[in-house]
Design a protein around this motif. Sequence first.
Motif, PDB file in Angstrom:
ATOM      1  N   LEU A   1       6.880 -58.294 -64.814  1.00 11.96           N
ATOM      2  CA  LEU A   1       6.264 -59.507 -65.366  1.00 11.96           C
ATOM      3  C   LEU A   1       7.228 -60.675 -65.346  1.00 11.96           C
ATOM      4  N   LEU A   2       8.462 -60.451 -64.904  1.00 11.08           N
ATOM      5  CA  LEU A   2       9.501 -61.450 -65.103  1.00 11.08           C
ATOM      6  C   LEU A   2       9.334 -62.604 -64.126  1.00 11.08           C
ATOM      7  N   PHE A   3       9.467 -63.808 -64.661  1.00 13.87           N
ATOM      8  CA  PHE A   3       9.296 -65.005 -63.845  1.00 13.87           C
ATOM      9  C   PHE A   3      10.619 -65.381 -63.205  1.00 13.87           C
ATOM     10  N   SER A   4      10.563 -65.870 -61.987  1.00 11.51           N
ATOM     11  CA  SER A   4      11.741 -66.457 -61.375  1.00 11.51           C
ATOM     12  C   SER A   4      11.255 -67.568 -60.469  1.00 11.51           C
ATOM     13  N   ILE A   5      12.137 -68.542 -60.222  1.00 12.33           N
ATOM     14  CA  ILE A   5      11.671 -69.611 -59.344  1.00 12.33           C
ATOM     15  C   ILE A   5      11.849 -69.215 -57.897  1.00 12.33           C
ATOM     16  N   VAL A   6      12.465 -68.079 -57.656  1.00 11.74           N
ATOM     17  CA  VAL A   6      12.565 -67.612 -56.271  1.00 11.74           C
ATOM     18  C   VAL A   6      11.474 -66.573 -56.051  1.00 11.74           C
ATOM     19  N   GLU A   7      10.665 -66.822 -55.057  1.00  6.90           N
ATOM     20  CA  GLU A   7       9.486 -65.981 -54.808  1.00  6.90           C
ATOM     21  C   GLU A   7       9.798 -64.485 -54.811  1.00  6.90           C
ATOM     22  N   GLU A   8      10.867 -64.107 -54.081  1.00  6.97           N
ATOM     23  CA  GLU A   8      11.107 -62.666 -53.937  1.00  6.97           C
ATOM     24  C   GLU A   8      11.523 -62.009 -55.246  1.00  6.97           C
ATOM     25  N   GLU A   9      12.103 -62.818 -56.161  1.00  7.95           N
ATOM     26  CA  GLU A   9      12.619 -62.219 -57.394  1.00  7.95           C
ATOM     27  C   GLU A   9      11.524 -62.093 -58.440  1.00  7.95           C
ATOM     28  N   LEU A  10      10.415 -62.728 -58.174  1.00  9.48           N
ATOM     29  CA  LEU A  10       9.325 -62.742 -59.134  1.00  9.48           C
ATOM     30  C   LEU A  10       8.778 -61.326 -59.318  1.00  9.48           C
ATOM     31  N   GLY A  11       8.500 -60.943 -60.566  1.00  9.87           N
ATOM     32  CA  GLY A  11       7.907 -59.626 -60.792  1.00  9.87           C
ATOM     33  C   GLY A  11       6.546 -59.541 -60.114  1.00  9.87           C
ATOM     34  N   LYS A  12       6.169 -58.335 -59.703  1.00  9.78           N
ATOM     35  CA  LYS A  12       4.966 -58.262 -58.873  1.00  9.78           C
ATOM     36  C   LYS A  12       3.691 -58.535 -59.663  1.00  9.78           C
ATOM     37  N   ASP A  13       3.745 -58.455 -60.992  1.00  7.23           N
ATOM     38  CA  ASP A  13       2.540 -58.758 -61.769  1.00  7.23           C
ATOM     39  C   ASP A  13       2.700 -60.048 -62.564  1.00  7.23           C
TER      40      ASP A  13
ATOM     41  N   ALA B   1      16.343 -55.804 -58.623  1.00  8.88           N
ATOM     42  CA  ALA B   1      15.412 -54.675 -58.517  1.00  8.88           C
ATOM     43  C   ALA B   1      14.080 -55.157 -57.960  1.00  8.88           C
ATOM     44  N   ASN B   2      13.651 -56.350 -58.406  1.00  6.48           N
ATOM     45  CA  ASN B   2      12.371 -56.869 -57.914  1.00  6.48           C
ATOM     46  C   ASN B   2      12.401 -57.148 -56.421  1.00  6.48           C
ATOM     47  N   ILE B   3      13.523 -57.709 -55.949  1.00  8.14           N
ATOM     48  CA  ILE B   3      13.573 -57.999 -54.506  1.00  8.14           C
ATOM     49  C   ILE B   3      13.399 -56.693 -53.747  1.00  8.14           C
ATOM     50  N   MET B   4      14.124 -55.659 -54.206  1.00  9.74           N
ATOM     51  CA  MET B   4      14.029 -54.378 -53.483  1.00  9.74           C
ATOM     52  C   MET B   4      12.633 -53.793 -53.616  1.00  9.74           C
ATOM     53  N   ASP B   5      12.049 -53.947 -54.803  1.00  6.19           N
ATOM     54  CA  ASP B   5      10.680 -53.447 -54.970  1.00  6.19           C
ATOM     55  C   ASP B   5       9.712 -54.138 -54.028  1.00  6.19           C
ATOM     56  N   HIS B   6       9.894 -55.440 -53.880  1.00 13.67           N
ATOM     57  CA  HIS B   6       9.011 -56.176 -52.970  1.00 13.67           C
ATOM     58  C   HIS B   6       9.125 -55.628 -51.558  1.00 13.67           C
ATOM     59  N   ILE B   7      10.394 -55.429 -51.134  1.00 11.80           N
ATOM     60  CA  ILE B   7      10.588 -54.898 -49.773  1.00 11.80           C
ATOM     61  C   ILE B   7       9.913 -53.531 -49.673  1.00 11.80           C
ATOM     62  N   ALA B   8      10.127 -52.707 -50.720  1.00 10.26           N
ATOM     63  CA  ALA B   8       9.581 -51.349 -50.685  1.00 10.26           C
ATOM     64  C   ALA B   8       8.055 -51.377 -50.695  1.00 10.26           C
ATOM     65  N   ASP B   9       7.465 -52.268 -51.515  1.00 11.76           N
ATOM     66  CA  ASP B   9       5.997 -52.319 -51.552  1.00 11.76           C
ATOM     67  C   ASP B   9       5.431 -52.687 -50.192  1.00 11.76           C
ATOM     68  N   LYS B  10       6.068 -53.674 -49.580  1.00 14.27           N
ATOM     69  CA  LYS B  10       5.585 -54.105 -48.263  1.00 14.27           C
ATOM     70  C   LYS B  10       5.692 -52.965 -47.274  1.00 14.27           C
ATOM     71  N   LEU B  11       6.843 -52.276 -47.350  1.00 10.72           N
ATOM     72  CA  LEU B  11       7.079 -51.178 -46.421  1.00 10.72           C
ATOM     73  C   LEU B  11       6.045 -50.088 -46.658  1.00 10.72           C
TER      74      LEU B  11
ATOM     75  N   PRO C   1      19.693 -76.641 -58.182  1.00 13.37           N
ATOM     76  CA  PRO C   1      18.550 -75.845 -58.638  1.00 13.37           C
ATOM     77  C   PRO C   1      17.694 -75.520 -57.438  1.00 13.37           C
ATOM     78  N   SER C   2      17.349 -74.261 -57.277  1.00 13.28           N
ATOM     79  CA  SER C   2      16.654 -73.934 -56.037  1.00 13.28           C
ATOM     80  C   SER C   2      15.201 -73.682 -56.351  1.00 13.28           C
ATOM     81  N   THR C   3      14.361 -74.053 -55.438  1.00 13.77           N
ATOM     82  CA  THR C   3      12.943 -73.882 -55.699  1.00 13.77           C
ATOM     83  C   THR C   3      12.545 -72.447 -55.463  1.00 13.77           C
ATOM     84  N   ARG C   4      11.495 -72.037 -56.054  1.00 14.81           N
ATOM     85  CA  ARG C   4      10.903 -70.752 -55.661  1.00 14.81           C
ATOM     86  C   ARG C   4      10.549 -70.893 -54.207  1.00 14.81           C
ATOM     87  N   THR C   5      10.816 -69.908 -53.378  1.00 17.12           N
ATOM     88  CA  THR C   5      10.531 -70.088 -51.965  1.00 17.12           C
ATOM     89  C   THR C   5       9.110 -69.649 -51.757  1.00 17.12           C
ATOM     90  N   PRO C   6       8.190 -70.565 -51.658  1.00 19.56           N
ATOM     91  CA  PRO C   6       6.803 -70.130 -51.691  1.00 19.56           C
ATOM     92  C   PRO C   6       6.386 -69.546 -50.363  1.00 19.56           C
TER      93      PRO C   6
END
Length: 1977
Positions: A870-882, A728-738, A158-163
């Motif tokens: 809104l989707l929760f994930s224990i991996v930081e990058e996969e977490l929905g942005k809201d 999709a969330n990981i890519m969105d995160h990258i895109a938002d940062k960019l 089980p992997s932790t959310r990468t905070p």
Amino acid sequence: MALIVHLKTVSELRGRSDRIAKVTFRGQSFYSRVLENCEDVADFDETFRWPVASSIDKNEMLEIQIFNYSKVFSNKLIGTFRMVLQKVAEENRVKVTDTLMDDNNAILKTSLSMEVRYQATDGTMGSWDDGDFLGDEALQEEEKDSQETDGLLPGSRPSTRTPGEKSFRRAGRSVFSAMKLGKTRSHKEEPQKQDEPAVLEMEDLDHLAIRLGDGLDPDSVSLASVTALTSNVSNKRSKPDIKMEPSAGRPMDYQVSITVIEARQLVGLNMDPVVCVEVGDDKKYTSMKESTNCPYYNEYFVFDFHVSPDVMFDKIIKISVIHSKNLLRSGTLVGSFKMDVGTVYSQPEHQFHHKWAILSDPDDISAGLKGYVKCDVAVVGKGDNIKTPHKANETDEDDIEGNLLLPEGVPAERQWARFYVKIYRAEGLPRMNTSLMANVKKAFIGENKDLVDPYVQVFFAGQKGKTSVQKSSYEPLWNEQVVFTDLFPPLCKRMKVQIRDSDKVNDVAIGTHFIDLRKISNDGDKGFLPTLGPAWVNMYGSTRNYTLLDEHQDLNEGLGEGVSFRARLMLGLAVEILDTSNPELTSSTEVQVEQATPVSESCTGRMEEFFLFGAFLEASMIDRKNGDKPITFEVTIGNYGNEVDGISRPQRPRPRKEPGDEEEVDLIQNSSDDEGDEGGDLASVSSTPPMRPQITDRNYFHLPYLERKPCIYIKSWWPDQRRRLYNANIMDHIADKLEEGLNDVQEMIKTEKSYPERRLRGVLEELSCGCHRFLSLSDKDQGHSSRTKLDRERLKSCMRELESMGQQAKSLRAQVKRHTVRDKLRLCQNFLQKLRFLADEPQHSIPDVFIWMMSNNKRIAYARVPSKDLLFSIVEEELGKDCAKVKTLFLKLPGKRGFGSAGWTVQAKLELYLWLGLSKQRKDFLCGLPCGFEEVKAAQGLGLHSFPPISLVYTKKQVFQLRAHMYQARSLFAADSSGLSDPFARVFFINQSQCTEVLNETLCPTWDQMLVFDNLELYGEAHELRDDPPIIVIEIYDQDTMGKADFMGRTFAKPLVKMADEAYCPPRFPPQLEYYQIYRGNATAGDLLAAFELLQIGPSGKADLPPINGPVDMDRGPIMPVPVGIRPVLSKYRVEVLFWGLRDLKRVNLAQVDRPRVDIECAGKGVQSSLIHNYKKNPNFNTLVKWFEVDLPENELLHPPLNIRVVDCRAFGRYTLVGSHAVSSLRRFIYRPPDRSAPNWNTTGEVVVSMEPEVPVKKLETMVKLDATSDAVVKVDVAEEEKEKKKKKKGASDEAEEEEPDESMLDWWSKYFASIDTMKEQLRQHESSGADLEEKEEMDTTEGPKGPMKSKEKSRAAKEEKKKKNQSPGSVQGSEAPEKKKAKIDELKVYPKELESEFDNFEDWLHTFNLLRGKTGDDEDGSTEEERIVGRFKGSLCVYKVPLPEDVAREAGYDPTYGMFQGIPSNDPINVLVRVYVVRATDLHPADINGKADPYIAIKLGKTDIRDKENYISKQLNPIFGKSFDIEASFPMESMLTVAVYDWDLVGTDDLIGETKIDLENRFYSKHRATCGIAQTYSIHGYNIWRDPMKPSQILTRLCKEGKVDGPHFGPHGRVKVANRVFTGPSEIEDENGQKKPTDEHVALSALRHWEDIPRVGCRLVPEHVETRPLLNPDKPGIEQGRLELWVDMFPMDMPAPGTPLDISPRKPKKYELRVIVWNTDEVVLEDDDFFTGEKSSDIFVRGWLKGQQEDKQDTDVHYHSLTGEGNFNWRYLFPFDYLAAEEKIVMSKKESMFSWDETEYKIPARLTLQIWDADHFSADDFLGAIELDLNRFPRGAKTAKQCTMEMATGEVDVPLVSIFKQKRVKGWWPLLARNENDEFELTGKVEAELHLLTAEEAEKNPVGLARNEPDPLEKPNRPDTSFIWFLNPLKSARYFLWHTYRWLLLKLLLLLLLLLLFALFLYSLPGYLAKKILGA
């Protein structure tokens, strides 16, 4: 897992400097903050964290580098420390103190101390150290029960959310809750409530990093981020979306224009083709061309639409060719081509130009290609300007294969494919109760049916198919597939799938889904065919309650944003490429519907229980219309939570009783379904309790939640497809940062902050790290059973894309230099688009969440939040942005009601906390809430720790004071009819609002006001509020005396927070003023300059706050100005204003403006112009320059706008405002003293600029690169050049050499066409050289002898030079001798655009300001900026700091009354002769029904109105006018020239096609001298005669005098000196008689052509030119109606009069006669079988015509019965025609139809067609073969029939091409071809012909007869005797056909006959003889 490095100190450093550390692990680097001025010890004390996805290997390295930091230069490395992580991996915590090494690995004294920690989650690291937590707790190591681990990602552990920086705080309530680590903790030991949030020791360090990076993660605090200012990225709040209005569904104007030029290679014999053009449902046809396979049309069609973009781009453009269509029959389809409008719109310039569409037959897919149609297709939206590629004579050989009408990357050979759209089933349909009977039935019988009869309809590529109707079913099952057959790849981007309700009256759409084929396929070499599903797609539309007339029905059709969940549909899509050679294939493309194999329930994923939690923290800004009734908020996900109209609901994967009736369904929906969840029943609570709003202010209400915040929670069941959303969330995160990073960089460039390139490098670094992170995360969950093919393929392609993007970003990062930032920024924008495209998941899973505001059980306003956010994930990058954040939502009205100004008012503003995840993961759903609350649970949930609360009560609250420093706003929206506004700002914070004062009549208010909000109560922990204050909403209104204030725009801001224990001191305080962009709907509407600070009121009350000092401004009432530390620093500036005049003032309130005056105002100070006493007589001012002094901020970016207002002074001292203009930025008017060290100021020493001897009309043989920066003197020896030429002539003697053109042959048009070729050549070179320009630029800027020059000027200079020696033979460096020598013709400059755009609007010293009046229109009024213009003010501004630099005032001839505006001409009225030359128009918009127009020119200037109506040109869309018009005008009264093109009509008024307006005054006074263009060479006779009454030397003298330049000094041998430049050139000129005279004009001209090189006064002079101006029609704003080529000369009347105008009348076509003698044919295919003998023969005749003259076709006589394919004719055709040599076209005039009023002129390529036919008497003649010869270039005929091959015509062998216009007489053999059944060419005969071309005069002198007639008759052909008609001479035919062939047979037969006769006689007489013998008679 994470690696954490705590860098403590670095000691024993040398010297004193700024230090910075860089820590690198796995290729990702972080920088520390910069420690300024530190000496021997650098106390970094910073923590860096790397989230680690895979375990750390023992051999991995950690590297720390310490640098001396420098702002300007690169950082200097002090030393490096490297450490192998073996010990860390074993022991998980290591403290190190060690020395650094330098570059050479020598040990330094400098030592470093740090600590490294490694957290792994599987317990392999031993137990957690106590130091990891503040509270010391016992942690159990027990594993969770299987259900829990199941919820974690199936991985090795089980992997932790990468905070990131935030995760510590996210842990929220529990102490770094162990749940995230996959451990549980017993609940008994530790009730969760009393936990304090865990704060690790890292926290403070993080804060430090955050403060430095202004809120970026420490991960991304690259150096760039430290230097750049970035917007605060908060950790508990999401960013609000500022744009309010849905833009999707609004209709817009579109125009589709299609030109059908010609068709080629149409399949079929002797056809009469018509082209039909269809766009959507509109059809138009071309005229019919008779008996030809390659018709030439050149017809133009326009389709106008007013629809929304979605509808427009899905329309299909279909081009089909129909054979022999007439009134009675519809004709047969030859082939068609289709593509959607969107494909065209996405092309560069939104168009395809001169491309060939491939026709295919939809009814016979095995047939292959049916021909080509050449066309132009363009799609224009409002405001798009389409640049038509410049049309010149189309001599380029048509390379069909190279110019196909296909987008980039689509293969030329498209294959047929089947598209299978599989429709499985649907769920959750709404009730569509149209029949009242259903209710009646139910009342009587009690039978309850589902009230919907659904079926699915699929639209694709203009076809539609539908499934069967499932009666009365909310959960229909179809299992059918709709099959489309189309070419692949299809040119239609979207497929539309619609669920419809079948009804007897009319079917209605229930919901619509679009499948974007680009998202479900990939055309790369590792790509995949379109594939989808089986997957669920969600459909959204109008609200679910059924009404008969649904006002939001459009939403169900897929227009606009859906406001409610409608249904979900399970579908799949597959594509199969067909093998068309397969005989079993059905060849039709009709849509078929067939059964599909059903799929299992689980194929879309295992059903999981999801849990959605929401907490409403604030509800404010509720529109006052809804303020009187209690309000409740409802949250729904799918149909779950929808209590009002959810009725039908998706099935639950639980066994359950089928509900008997509706009530029971309802019960089930809201009951717990007996499902035990951790010991308590969990019913869903989806809406907040009703509450009455309270008043905030006049417009808005709020709900008084105070400390009690209502919550909602919903359980729902969906297939578990989270992986899709996670990726999709990981890519969105990258895109938002960019995106954020790129916005920063843009902001830095805009505000000219230093080092934008560093920030960009940081952004690229982040991007490449993000991409690598995606690769490591996205590849989990591989073995998931429900993954579809699309999931696998998309993952592969996303990984490929992101990998390459990461690499590109890395390499780009290295290339970012200061001067390339802008280009690289553009490339990064492409990355962003690509990321957004990839992140959009085509296969949905969980439906979106809707939040509705309900009042009185009615739905009022909504917000829609995508579930993935809104989707929760224990991996930081996969977490929905809201997810687990507080989101600010603005509710809006549904559907069309949200358009326009109604949609801009906020219906309500919510602060809403949302969390969505698997139920079993929900332990942590409260973790992101602001801390300090207690949960209130429902009765059954008491004591259950995981039971969700129904409300939260906050026990902690902080008190604050907010200070809003409202300084000023600029460029606001004009809300009043005066064109101004009376703006005030209203600031909202939580539930308070305050207004600034109202400033009357301004668009740029400077309020300079501080608003103080006291006693603000915020709930939650103090430290969280510090980083995450709520947002402030600022709305700007226009105060009206009557009625309520108008909304003008809105913006958001975050305040800067000071806690009670912080000091109010730099760097954070006092806050800086910042610009906030104001939005109105989707459009920007100005900027607000303000600052906001939120100050905590400590225990001792307000005494601790910084004092509000500064005077209370008593004049303005008790208004506090912005305090001193915050308001900008001012200094004294002087603003000089040049008042020139007013133009085109419109009436005000029906009265004409008579005595206007201009008021200039800036920052409260201003100046008035003198009064114009009679505007009609002279609209110029008599006092030219005035000035005023004003205090302006030192920072140029904060300069207030300058307002220009024009008032009309009426009687009795009344004033009326005419119009106003706000100059939003003064920067372009700030005086910057010239840099006297600049190279072009060096006035010492001579610079020689040499011109080549250009007069002997020859081109240079050697290409000399004359850059504007080179000072070489180049001389060329003409004699040598001559020798070269002769050599060349000998060498190329066998080529048809083009001789030097004869002077007398040349006219202005020769010059024009030569120039157009030059322009096209330049464009081509420009395109090809675009790629390697960048490197060149870098070299150039350093190498030029005169130092760097502006690249713009350089390219200009290079262009000019290129133009001069354009296309000189042999100039192409070392290329082989040119194929065709281009004759040297003097050229002019053809500008493909307006002259203004080339010369900066001629605003070199005189600027034009548009005066506006009236409200700014909103989109739906369609009122554009143009309509608000009420006049123009001409003048200029100059702003400089006082006092003025000395040297300006000391300059020679300085006149203090003119200030900075020295040397300005007088503005007294002046009479001018204006000469307008109109050359031609192109691509006019057709004005008549027949798709043509009859254009003529109309010119208007002042009172002169010329309409050239008599000379209209019939039925032409590309008319050549070739006219000049002379008009006398007096400036300034008449200075706006309008050139219009009208369409002539026989009856009724003439229609305006389009017009163009030219401001002559700016041209006349411009320093660029736009009065009369400077020619390339000076000549006094011939076609290139000098037009200007002033000779070059006079012009030069005058320019020198006006610019106070020393010169011109003419020297001997063609030299002239101007200032310190010396120009050389030829010194003699030839007159008409060839006499040479000495002259200075050539050198003077060369000085003028290089006037921009003269120091101080130099600028480019306008060359002799033709400009291309777009024609616009006021009724169709923004859409170009064609283009007009013209130029304007102006001559002042007080100067010598100019000569006669140039003659540019169109060339008259020359009359020619083409004589074609058909001598013989050979090897003609034999078509007929002989009646008697079955022998093959043909009755041959030859038919010929010139293209376009089919009706004048001529036939030879018939050569009957050719048995060998040989035919003899000796037959002459005569074709008289008119020919334009320059355009290589035949000109013919004929009436289009019997009803036409006049003849239409056509221009047609000169092509001769020869055909052979087989004559038949009783049936139609058979076509055998043909050849078409282009008379300008056709293959030379073969000497004998044997040498004549098929390849001559197909161009497969190189045959010398000849032109009949040069050769005059050609004789030879040519092949005739036809297509066989397989569509291949075959040789069907050869013809021997002679072509002889004569001019009409020669033909008259030497007449010949047609056929074989007198005069000069041809002899009769010597035909074999067999050539005659058999039924006219039967005996002859017997003789020839029978005797010839069968004589031996006949003789044999005769003999046989005789023998038989004898035998018969013998038998006959035998009995008699026998009897005689016997009887013995």
